[in-house]
Enzyme design. Structure first.
Site, PDB file in Angstrom:
ATOM      1  N   HIS A 164       0.666  -1.286   0.117  1.00 32.18           N
ATOM      2  CA  HIS A 164      -0.330  -0.079  -0.323  1.00 32.18           C
ATOM      3  C   HIS A 164       1.492   0.889   0.165  1.00 32.18           C
ATOM      4  O   HIS A 164       1.938   1.298   0.681  1.00 32.18           O
ATOM      5  CB  HIS A 164      -0.957  -0.433   1.346  1.00 32.18           C
ATOM      6  CG  HIS A 164      -2.092   1.237   1.300  1.00 32.18           C
ATOM      7  ND1 HIS A 164      -2.130   2.394   1.869  1.00 32.18           N
ATOM      8  CD2 HIS A 164      -3.296   0.881   1.042  1.00 32.18           C
ATOM      9  CE1 HIS A 164      -3.131   2.892   1.511  1.00 32.18           C
ATOM     10  NE2 HIS A 164      -3.617   2.156   0.760  1.00 32.18           N
ATOM     11  N   CYS A 171      -3.682   2.124  -4.571  1.00 32.91           N
ATOM     12  CA  CYS A 171      -4.884   3.070  -4.236  1.00 32.91           C
ATOM     13  C   CYS A 171      -4.719   4.979  -4.588  1.00 32.91           C
ATOM     14  O   CYS A 171      -3.565   6.122  -4.401  1.00 32.91           O
ATOM     15  CB  CYS A 171      -4.348   3.105  -2.355  1.00 32.91           C
ATOM     16  SG  CYS A 171      -5.410   4.330  -1.167  1.00 32.91           S
ATOM     17  N   HIS A 199      -7.586   0.179  -4.289  1.00 24.31           N
ATOM     18  CA  HIS A 199      -8.327   0.860  -3.413  1.00 24.31           C
ATOM     19  C   HIS A 199      -8.913   2.309  -4.437  1.00 24.31           C
ATOM     20  O   HIS A 199      -7.969   3.443  -4.439  1.00 24.31           O
ATOM     21  CB  HIS A 199      -7.499   1.250  -2.272  1.00 24.31           C
ATOM     22  CG  HIS A 199      -7.262   0.376  -1.332  1.00 24.31           C
ATOM     23  ND1 HIS A 199      -6.012   0.325  -0.358  1.00 24.31           N
ATOM     24  CD2 HIS A 199      -7.815  -0.839  -1.496  1.00 24.31           C
ATOM     25  CE1 HIS A 199      -6.515  -0.515   0.592  1.00 24.31           C
ATOM     26  NE2 HIS A 199      -7.070  -0.750  -0.230  1.00 24.31           N
ATOM     27  N   ASP A 247     -12.935   2.848  -1.380  1.00 26.64           N
ATOM     28  CA  ASP A 247     -11.904   3.292  -0.687  1.00 26.64           C
ATOM     29  C   ASP A 247     -12.967   4.213   0.778  1.00 26.64           C
ATOM     30  O   ASP A 247     -13.858   3.621   0.719  1.00 26.64           O
ATOM     31  CB  ASP A 247     -11.108   3.438  -0.913  1.00 26.64           C
ATOM     32  CG  ASP A 247     -10.017   3.671   0.413  1.00 26.64           C
ATOM     33  OD1 ASP A 247      -9.704   2.642   1.586  1.00 26.64           O
ATOM     34  OD2 ASP A 247      -8.639   3.825  -0.021  1.00 26.64           O
ATOM     35  N   HIS A 248     -12.394   4.937   1.427  1.00 30.21           N
ATOM     36  CA  HIS A 248     -13.387   5.400   2.346  1.00 30.21           C
ATOM     37  C   HIS A 248     -14.188   6.139   1.588  1.00 30.21           C
ATOM     38  O   HIS A 248     -14.441   6.966   0.236  1.00 30.21           O
ATOM     39  CB  HIS A 248     -12.448   6.464   3.548  1.00 30.21           C
ATOM     40  CG  HIS A 248     -10.905   5.561   3.349  1.00 30.21           C
ATOM     41  ND1 HIS A 248     -10.159   6.712   3.795  1.00 30.21           N
ATOM     42  CD2 HIS A 248     -10.530   4.587   3.720  1.00 30.21           C
ATOM     43  CE1 HIS A 248      -8.637   6.261   4.251  1.00 30.21           C
ATOM     44  NE2 HIS A 248      -9.143   5.038   3.700  1.00 30.21           N
ATOM     45  N   TYR A 290     -15.292   3.933   6.676  1.00 30.03           N
ATOM     46  CA  TYR A 290     -15.807   2.499   6.872  1.00 30.03           C
ATOM     47  C   TYR A 290     -17.231   2.130   7.170  1.00 30.03           C
ATOM     48  O   TYR A 290     -17.533   1.460   7.892  1.00 30.03           O
ATOM     49  CB  TYR A 290     -14.509   2.099   7.483  1.00 30.03           C
ATOM     50  CG  TYR A 290     -13.089   1.368   6.233  1.00 30.03           C
ATOM     51  CD1 TYR A 290     -13.093   0.787   5.745  1.00 30.03           C
ATOM     52  CD2 TYR A 290     -12.053   2.539   7.195  1.00 30.03           C
ATOM     53  CE1 TYR A 290     -11.975   0.856   4.207  1.00 30.03           C
ATOM     54  CE2 TYR A 290     -11.253   2.455   6.263  1.00 30.03           C
ATOM     55  CZ  TYR A 290     -11.071   1.756   4.836  1.00 30.03           C
ATOM     56  OH  TYR A 290      -9.712   1.424   4.544  1.00 30.03           O
TER      57      TYR A 290
HETATM   58  C1  DNO Z   1      -7.062   2.989   5.788  1.00 32.76           C
HETATM   59  C2  DNO Z   1      -5.866   1.800   4.788  1.00 32.76           C
HETATM   60  C3  DNO Z   1      -4.779   1.339   6.335  1.00 32.76           C
HETATM   61  C4  DNO Z   1      -4.355   0.402   4.487  1.00 32.76           C
HETATM   62  C5  DNO Z   1      -3.092  -0.276   5.231  1.00 32.76           C
HETATM   63  C6  DNO Z   1      -2.502  -1.713   4.392  1.00 32.76           C
HETATM   64  O1  DNO Z   1      -7.732   2.702   5.583  1.00 32.76           O
HETATM   65  O2  DNO Z   1      -6.099   2.137   3.953  1.00 32.76           O
HETATM   66  O3  DNO Z   1      -4.550   1.368   6.967  1.00 32.76           O
HETATM   67  O4  DNO Z   1      -5.429  -0.801   4.679  1.00 32.76           O
HETATM   68  O5  DNO Z   1      -1.919   0.869   4.771  1.00 32.76           O
HETATM   69  O6  DNO Z   1      -1.623  -2.119   5.252  1.00 32.76           O
END
Ligand code: DNO
Length: 349
Positions: free
Chosen positions: A196, A234, A263, A308-309, A322
């Site tokens: 990531h 991401c 992501h 993602d978020h 989340y």
């Molecule tokens: C946050 C996530 C990160 C991700 C880590 C992967 O929302 O994108 O915490 O899970 O960096 O190791």
């Protein structure tokens, strides 16, 4: 492309049934949360997560994260025992049908925001980051949104101290040392590692960060060429630095078979090194999700995707980033983008 959804296991207020009802959802992205970082996960715990997911009609092919112990990032002599435990987790997860592990190599914090409930004009709230607010903090007395439960201010300060004098090259060498042990195991059992990127993609509190730009990836792939050494693309993290050309990176790394997991989310720039998280739609933020999805598709991407978020909308008070609703909207939107680019291509073709 396989659409997935992050699920925080049995304590997640969002049920597997809710997740399964999101159109196009094929699987969950989850982890064993009860085991301290660096230890081996029990087969029973892995089996239980898999059985719960499968019984709800969802696959469990992606784990996020198997966290990397700080001693490995610090390059301490104790790292070998933690790396051995990591390799054992890779073997156990592969034996349970897991195909991809998302991890990161960020010292101390794996993400950082200055506000977890930043108010938006439409009444929703989301995470945001203001670099000026970060630089005004005293690293010896840090209390940071989202991290208060994981660390006391004293622990943060001593961990940050442990990294003093560590250069970017030192940290990179520690990552390569780790991967040179883990990737051969992945090659053997058919696992993909997906690092990531740094979130946000710049140094914080003097801590080096090494997975922030295109050149970092090029160096990473050169050091450990196996395709099992791949990435989590991401957009929200990489996109926080507007000098990152996400469209060309998506295409280049998808074509090279390095993007195992994506992501996909949007952010809006609010100032120099400052941003707020928005809904996924291109029009809502600074990133063009259509162009990114198209570049992934054109590059031949066939990995896992997750929204993602999301914001908190419709009165939900979810775990920051989340909740259910806005991520479900994100998944529906991303499914639409993928369907559109795929069909446009096959019609041309
Ligand atoms: C946050 C996530 C990160 C991700 C880590 C992967 O929302 O994108 O915490 O899970 O960096 O190791």
């Amino acid at each position: 492309m396989k659409m997935t959804f992050r699920w925080y296991g049995e304590s997640d207020p969002i049920s597997l049934t809710d997740i399964k009802q999101i159109p196009g959802m094929t699987g969950v992205v989850t982890a064993v949360y009860s085991v301290p970082v660096g230890e081996v996960w029990s087969n029973e715990a892995i089996e239980r997560l898999k059985a719960l997911s499968n019984d709800s009609g969802l696959e469990m092919e992606v784990i996020e994260s198997v966290p990397v112990h700080e001693d490995i990032k610090l390059g301490l002599p104790t790292r070998d025992r933690y790396i051995e435990a990591y390799c054992e987790n890779v073997r156990r997860l592969a034996a349970h049908g897991v195909k991809c592990i998302c991890y990161n190599f960020m010292p101390v914090f794996d993400w950082l925001r200055t506000d977890l409930h930043s108010r938006n004009a439409d009444g929703s709230n989301s995470l945001s980051y203001d670099h000026k607010a970060i630089t005004s903090l005293d690293p010896k007395k840090l209390s940071l949104p989202g991290w208060d439960e994981s660390y006391t201010p004293e622990q943060i300060s001593s961990l940050i101290g442990a990294y003093s004098g560590m250069s970017h090259d030192d940290l990179f060498a520690n990552l390569v040392y780790f991967l040179k042990a883990v990737i051969p195991v992945c090659d053997e059992v058919g696992m993909n590692m997906a690092i990531h990127p740094d979130d946000p993609p710049w140094d914080i509190f003097g801590l080096p960060r090494i997975i922030s730009h295109r050149e970092d990836y090029i160096r990473l792939f050169e050091a450990v060429p196996s395709k099992a050494n791949g990435i989590t693309f991401c957009t929200g993290s990489l996109g926080a630095d507007s000098s990152n050309d996400l469209v060309s990176m998506a295409y280049e790394f998808a074509k090279d078979g390095r993007i195992h997991f994506a992501h996909l989310r949007n952010i809006i720039y609010t100032g120099e090194r400052s941003f707020a998280e928005t809904g996924h739609l291109s029009a809502d933020g600074s990133l063009d999700l259509y162009e990114i999805v198209k570049a992934l598709h054109d590059g031949g991407f066939n990995g896992y995707v997750r929204p993602d978020h999301g914001r908190n909308i419709w009165g939900e008070d979810g775990k920051p980033g989340y909740g259910l609703y806005d991520r479900a909207l994100g998944a529906a939107y991303l499914n639409g983008l993928f369907e559109a680019v795929e069909k446009a291509d096959s019609k041309r073709g």
